[in-house]
Design a protein around this motif. Structure first.
Motif, short mmCIF file in Angstrom:
data_model
loop_
_atom_site.label_atom_id
_atom_site.label_comp_id
_atom_site.label_asym_id
_atom_site.label_seq_id
_atom_site.Cartn_x
_atom_site.Cartn_y
_atom_site.Cartn_z
N ALA A 24 -67.20 -37.68 22.39
CA ALA A 24 -66.02 -37.48 22.09
C ALA A 24 -64.98 -36.51 22.55
O ALA A 24 -63.97 -36.88 22.90
N TRP A 25 -65.74 -35.58 23.38
CA TRP A 25 -64.93 -34.52 24.27
C TRP A 25 -64.50 -34.93 25.40
O TRP A 25 -63.53 -34.72 25.82
N HIS A 28 -63.66 -39.76 27.26
CA HIS A 28 -62.23 -40.51 27.64
C HIS A 28 -61.97 -40.14 29.12
O HIS A 28 -60.98 -40.79 29.34
N SER A 43 -61.71 -40.08 19.94
CA SER A 43 -62.42 -39.02 19.67
C SER A 43 -62.66 -38.69 18.45
O SER A 43 -63.86 -38.22 18.08
#
Length: 116
Positions: A24-25, A28, A43
């Motif tokens: 999630a952090w 990307h 996210s």
């Protein structure tokens, strides 16, 4: 749930939650051409599953560990998962300075779990 020791299940759940959290952090970053709004929404979607594991892991774990111990477990797991993610997914090597820094943090964890 399988019959796992009460001390082990929260750790396994925190490990799984950290895998979701790391994606999630940082996931990307491999897709920097994607608009930031899409990265944020994606996210959040991934982080939902992280919370579904982390919240019950901390609740269960609080019956076995102190809050400081739970946080320390979380941080050590985060470092291990992040190191693997950085090398395997983002293809960013870690150097000796990272190993020294991580070792010092793990050394600090030793003191959280021992009474002198």
């Amino acid at each position: 749930m399988p019959n796992l020791a009460p001390a082990a299940l929260p750790i396994l759940m925190l490990l799984a939650s950290n895998i979701f959290m790391t994606f999630a952090w940082y996931g990307h970053l491999k897709y920097k051409g994607t608009p930031i709004l899409i990265a944020i929404v994606a996210s959040w979607g991934i982080a939902f599953f992280e919370y579904c594991l982390a919240v019950p892991a901390n609740r269960m774990g609080s019956g076995v560990y102190t809050t400081a111990q739970l946080k320390t477990i979380q941080e050590v797991i985060t470092l291990v998962v992040f190191a693997g993610f950085s090398v395997l997914y983002l293809k960013e090597p870690l150097g000796w300075n990272h190993a020294v820094g991580f070792t010092l943090i793990i050394g600090g964890a030793f003191f959280i779990f021992h009474k002198f």
